[in-house]
Write a protein that holds these residues in place. Structure first.
Motif: not given
Length: 216
Positions: A52, A95, A133
């Motif tokens: 990430a 991420d 995310t």
């Protein structure tokens, strides 16, 4: 006339839900599924944890340029809403951990619907410009797509869900290493008891070409 698929084909689909190329490959995976191939999505966590990173301006520009190439090649849409609300969002993150966890929740509740859930999450991000995310956003996407049980579980992740997610990612990474896959998307095809890697570029040509790779 296109080459027919052999009847005993099973395919493991190695992917990451924030991978633009995986989004580009989605129509081909859906065609395989509709053709009767048993497609088992397996996340690799490529952009989760250590993979990430912050969505800074430089990375956002790189991503958008790459996404435009994917759109030209596959016809998959990357909208202005995605660019402005996801890539250019203040304090944005790249991420895939939360989206991967959401898909594990679906896999536990309705394993036959993995591809549908992945498509819903991808559409939420790349078409609707939603923040995939965010667990709260993912809960909403799953609920809207009809995955109520998975949405409820994702809203309050328990240790069983977290452990299952870690196991799936470990299995995906181990399979990548075993087959020598350099990234995602990748297909691991099992035929007559043999497991082999199908080159990712087979997902971006004709369906007949992909079938030929699977039957080889």
């Amino acid at each position: 006339m296109s080459t027919p698929l052999t009847s005993d084909q099973t395919v493991t689909y190695l992917f990451d839900p924030l991978c633009g190329w995986c989004y580009g490959a989605s129509p081909m995976l859906q065609r395989l599924h509709e053709a009767g191939v048993a497609v088992s999505p397996l996340p690799t966590g490529l952009f989760a944890g250590p993979g990430a990173r912050p969505m800074d301006a430089g990375f956002a520009a790189y991503a958008w340029s790459n996404d435009q190439r994917i759109e030209r090649l596959t016809g998959q849409r990357f909208t202005k809403a995605y660019r402005s609300q996801v890539l250019e969002a203040p304090d944005g993150l790249f991420d895939s951990g939360p989206a991967t966890l959401a898909l594990t929740a679906v896999a536990l509740a309705e394993p036959e619907c993995d591809l549908d859930a992945l498509a819903a999450i991808q559409a939420g991000r790349y078409v609707e410009g939603r923040d995939t995310t965010s667990l709260a956003c993912l809960v909403a996407i799953l609920r809207e797509a009809g995955f109520a049980a998975a949405a409820d579980r994702l809203a309050v992740p328990d240790e069983d869900l977290l452990a299952a997610n870690r196991t799936r990612i470990a299995e995906g990474r181990a399979l990548m290493a075993r087959l020598g896959a350099q990234g995602v998307p990748a297909l691991a095809a099992r035929h007559d008891g043999q497991l082999r890697l199908i080159a990712s570029n087979a997902l971006f040509g004709s369906f007949g070409n992909l079938v030929s790779h699977l039957n080889a």
